[in-house]
Scaffold this motif. Sequence first.
Motif, PDB file in Angstrom:
ATOM      1  N   ILE A   6      51.308  62.798 -80.599  1.00  0.00           N
ATOM      2  CA  ILE A   6      52.336  63.429 -81.772  1.00  0.00           C
ATOM      3  C   ILE A   6      51.993  64.526 -81.131  1.00  0.00           C
ATOM      4  O   ILE A   6      50.924  65.076 -80.968  1.00  0.00           O
ATOM      5  CB  ILE A   6      52.103  63.359 -82.866  1.00  0.00           C
ATOM      6  N   ASN A   7      52.779  65.815 -81.451  1.00  0.00           N
ATOM      7  CA  ASN A   7      53.172  67.654 -81.402  1.00  0.00           C
ATOM      8  C   ASN A   7      52.659  68.564 -82.071  1.00  0.00           C
ATOM      9  O   ASN A   7      54.169  68.194 -83.307  1.00  0.00           O
ATOM     10  CB  ASN A   7      54.064  67.654 -80.420  1.00  0.00           C
ATOM     11  N   TYR A   8      51.932  68.822 -82.684  1.00  0.00           N
ATOM     12  CA  TYR A   8      51.621  68.837 -84.128  1.00  0.00           C
ATOM     13  C   TYR A   8      51.450  70.857 -83.877  1.00  0.00           C
ATOM     14  O   TYR A   8      50.835  71.182 -85.070  1.00  0.00           O
ATOM     15  CB  TYR A   8      50.027  69.049 -84.356  1.00  0.00           C
ATOM     16  N   ILE A   9      52.119  70.515 -82.950  1.00  0.00           N
ATOM     17  CA  ILE A   9      52.131  72.833 -83.123  1.00  0.00           C
ATOM     18  C   ILE A   9      52.938  73.229 -84.433  1.00  0.00           C
ATOM     19  O   ILE A   9      52.888  74.605 -84.127  1.00  0.00           O
ATOM     20  CB  ILE A   9      52.544  73.064 -81.874  1.00  0.00           C
ATOM     21  N   ASP A  10      53.965  72.592 -84.307  1.00  0.00           N
ATOM     22  CA  ASP A  10      55.270  73.103 -85.291  1.00  0.00           C
ATOM     23  C   ASP A  10      54.983  72.000 -86.369  1.00  0.00           C
ATOM     24  O   ASP A  10      55.810  72.729 -87.637  1.00  0.00           O
ATOM     25  CB  ASP A  10      56.236  72.262 -84.511  1.00  0.00           C
ATOM     26  N   TYR A  11      53.670  71.564 -86.785  1.00  0.00           N
ATOM     27  CA  TYR A  11      53.713  71.109 -88.173  1.00  0.00           C
ATOM     28  C   TYR A  11      52.925  72.117 -89.291  1.00  0.00           C
ATOM     29  O   TYR A  11      52.586  73.136 -89.003  1.00  0.00           O
ATOM     30  CB  TYR A  11      52.351  70.028 -87.860  1.00  0.00           C
ATOM     31  N   SER A  12      53.375  71.573 -90.476  1.00  0.00           N
ATOM     32  CA  SER A  12      53.471  72.974 -91.381  1.00  0.00           C
ATOM     33  C   SER A  12      51.968  72.447 -91.567  1.00  0.00           C
ATOM     34  O   SER A  12      51.153  70.937 -91.660  1.00  0.00           O
ATOM     35  CB  SER A  12      53.954  72.535 -92.450  1.00  0.00           C
ATOM     36  N   LEU A  13      51.606  72.696 -92.375  1.00  0.00           N
ATOM     37  CA  LEU A  13      49.672  72.388 -93.480  1.00  0.00           C
ATOM     38  C   LEU A  13      49.987  71.466 -94.420  1.00  0.00           C
ATOM     39  O   LEU A  13      49.033  70.903 -94.544  1.00  0.00           O
ATOM     40  CB  LEU A  13      49.458  74.171 -93.651  1.00  0.00           C
ATOM     41  N   THR A  14      51.370  71.481 -94.965  1.00  0.00           N
ATOM     42  CA  THR A  14      51.934  70.372 -96.109  1.00  0.00           C
ATOM     43  C   THR A  14      51.520  69.106 -95.327  1.00  0.00           C
ATOM     44  O   THR A  14      50.842  67.829 -95.459  1.00  0.00           O
ATOM     45  CB  THR A  14      52.613  70.840 -96.729  1.00  0.00           C
ATOM     46  N   ASP A  15      52.084  69.317 -94.507  1.00  0.00           N
ATOM     47  CA  ASP A  15      52.711  68.118 -93.450  1.00  0.00           C
ATOM     48  C   ASP A  15      51.297  67.566 -92.746  1.00  0.00           C
ATOM     49  O   ASP A  15      51.077  65.590 -92.807  1.00  0.00           O
ATOM     50  CB  ASP A  15      53.551  68.291 -92.684  1.00  0.00           C
ATOM     51  N   LEU A  16      50.257  68.591 -92.350  1.00  0.00           N
ATOM     52  CA  LEU A  16      48.584  67.615 -91.829  1.00  0.00           C
ATOM     53  C   LEU A  16      48.298  67.678 -92.897  1.00  0.00           C
ATOM     54  O   LEU A  16      47.547  66.459 -92.412  1.00  0.00           O
ATOM     55  CB  LEU A  16      48.198  69.196 -90.814  1.00  0.00           C
ATOM     56  N   GLU A  17      47.664  67.795 -93.503  1.00  0.00           N
ATOM     57  CA  GLU A  17      47.135  67.789 -94.935  1.00  0.00           C
ATOM     58  C   GLU A  17      47.664  65.859 -95.400  1.00  0.00           C
ATOM     59  O   GLU A  17      46.765  65.003 -94.993  1.00  0.00           O
ATOM     60  CB  GLU A  17      47.055  68.864 -95.831  1.00  0.00           C
ATOM     61  N   GLN A  18      48.977  66.029 -95.195  1.00  0.00           N
ATOM     62  CA  GLN A  18      49.300  64.505 -95.902  1.00  0.00           C
ATOM     63  C   GLN A  18      48.864  63.285 -94.672  1.00  0.00           C
ATOM     64  O   GLN A  18      48.416  62.231 -94.738  1.00  0.00           O
ATOM     65  CB  GLN A  18      50.538  64.621 -95.780  1.00  0.00           C
ATOM     66  N   ASP A  19      48.579  64.261 -93.114  1.00  0.00           N
ATOM     67  CA  ASP A  19      48.668  63.283 -92.068  1.00  0.00           C
ATOM     68  C   ASP A  19      47.405  62.937 -91.778  1.00  0.00           C
ATOM     69  O   ASP A  19      46.777  61.948 -91.926  1.00  0.00           O
ATOM     70  CB  ASP A  19      49.078  64.623 -90.452  1.00  0.00           C
ATOM     71  N   CYS A  20      46.503  63.817 -92.684  1.00  0.00           N
ATOM     72  CA  CYS A  20      45.085  63.032 -92.432  1.00  0.00           C
ATOM     73  C   CYS A  20      44.435  62.139 -93.257  1.00  0.00           C
ATOM     74  O   CYS A  20      44.495  61.452 -93.175  1.00  0.00           O
ATOM     75  CB  CYS A  20      44.234  64.917 -92.813  1.00  0.00           C
ATOM     76  N   TRP A  21      45.124  62.615 -94.803  1.00  0.00           N
ATOM     77  CA  TRP A  21      44.968  60.857 -95.462  1.00  0.00           C
ATOM     78  C   TRP A  21      45.580  59.809 -95.401  1.00  0.00           C
ATOM     79  O   TRP A  21      45.094  58.856 -95.427  1.00  0.00           O
ATOM     80  CB  TRP A  21      45.553  61.657 -96.991  1.00  0.00           C
ATOM     81  N   ASN A  22      47.007  60.319 -94.290  1.00  0.00           N
ATOM     82  CA  ASN A  22      47.050  58.460 -94.276  1.00  0.00           C
ATOM     83  C   ASN A  22      46.659  58.303 -92.925  1.00  0.00           C
ATOM     84  O   ASN A  22      46.401  56.839 -92.580  1.00  0.00           O
ATOM     85  CB  ASN A  22      49.214  58.943 -92.825  1.00  0.00           C
ATOM     86  N   ARG A  23      45.935  58.948 -92.128  1.00  0.00           N
ATOM     87  CA  ARG A  23      45.206  58.483 -91.129  1.00  0.00           C
ATOM     88  C   ARG A  23      44.001  57.836 -91.998  1.00  0.00           C
ATOM     89  O   ARG A  23      42.980  56.697 -91.368  1.00  0.00           O
ATOM     90  CB  ARG A  23      44.230  59.285 -90.165  1.00  0.00           C
ATOM     91  N   LEU A  24      42.909  58.278 -93.243  1.00  0.00           N
ATOM     92  CA  LEU A  24      42.474  57.694 -94.004  1.00  0.00           C
ATOM     93  C   LEU A  24      42.704  56.393 -94.347  1.00  0.00           C
ATOM     94  O   LEU A  24      41.849  55.359 -94.658  1.00  0.00           O
ATOM     95  CB  LEU A  24      41.280  58.842 -94.754  1.00  0.00           C
ATOM     96  N   VAL A  25      43.770  55.800 -94.648  1.00  0.00           N
ATOM     97  CA  VAL A  25      43.908  54.900 -95.664  1.00  0.00           C
ATOM     98  C   VAL A  25      44.174  54.034 -94.534  1.00  0.00           C
ATOM     99  O   VAL A  25      43.650  53.234 -94.365  1.00  0.00           O
ATOM    100  CB  VAL A  25      45.432  55.138 -95.725  1.00  0.00           C
ATOM    101  N   THR A  26      45.408  54.551 -93.324  1.00  0.00           N
ATOM    102  CA  THR A  26      44.857  53.470 -92.148  1.00  0.00           C
ATOM    103  C   THR A  26      43.472  52.866 -91.357  1.00  0.00           C
ATOM    104  O   THR A  26      42.945  51.745 -91.091  1.00  0.00           O
ATOM    105  CB  THR A  26      45.968  54.048 -91.001  1.00  0.00           C
TER     106      THR A  26
END
Length: 203
Positions: A6-26
């Motif tokens: 995944i290329n995170y360069i264009d991610y927003s801070l909100t998207d990144l924060e959600q991605d963090c928690w998605n990874r922690l759930v997994t």
Amino acid sequence: MENNRINYIDYSLTDLEQDCWNRLVTGATKSRNPFHTPCVATLANGEVNMRTVVLRKTLPTERELRFHTDIRSPKWTELLINPSIGALFYDSDERIQLRLKGKAFLHHTDDLTAKAWQTTSLSSRKCYLTQHSPSSFADSSTSGLSEDIEQENFTLAESEVGYENFGIVSIHVQSIDWLWLNHAGHRRAFFDYSKNTFKWMIP
């Protein structure tokens, strides 16, 4: 996408924060996921102690993580004295690192531990059946378990004695430091829940 990553360069801070928690759930639900076994750090007598634990539960809405431990272990005593705790997660394939800081809340013989104990397998219950406390010194290489317990030659009913040693550490996350390693330039962000701010950082 870059090399199927995944290329995170264009991610927003909100998207990144959600991605963090998605990874922690997994990480909490998939035993082969790299986030399943984070390193956690505690403080004792001015020194940092680190160990690997198994992530058992992630609650994004509550910003809470949980892992199980023997209440006779040094980390339990350390957290009773100082509840400050850190957790380090790293996915080498995605090149994502998370550093979490928070406060630990300890659970022992309460509704939370009772429910978790009932779903703990016989194999996992062995960890709480040693005669001596974790980190005790021994005269030779040993698991601390009897041969019958090592071979799982015991019943679920016989394992109930281990419940007295079973505890749950609940980490109430106060911040997440997110880092993505990329050959074109790393990216870093900080999510501060105590101040309710999300900010970019220089890696």
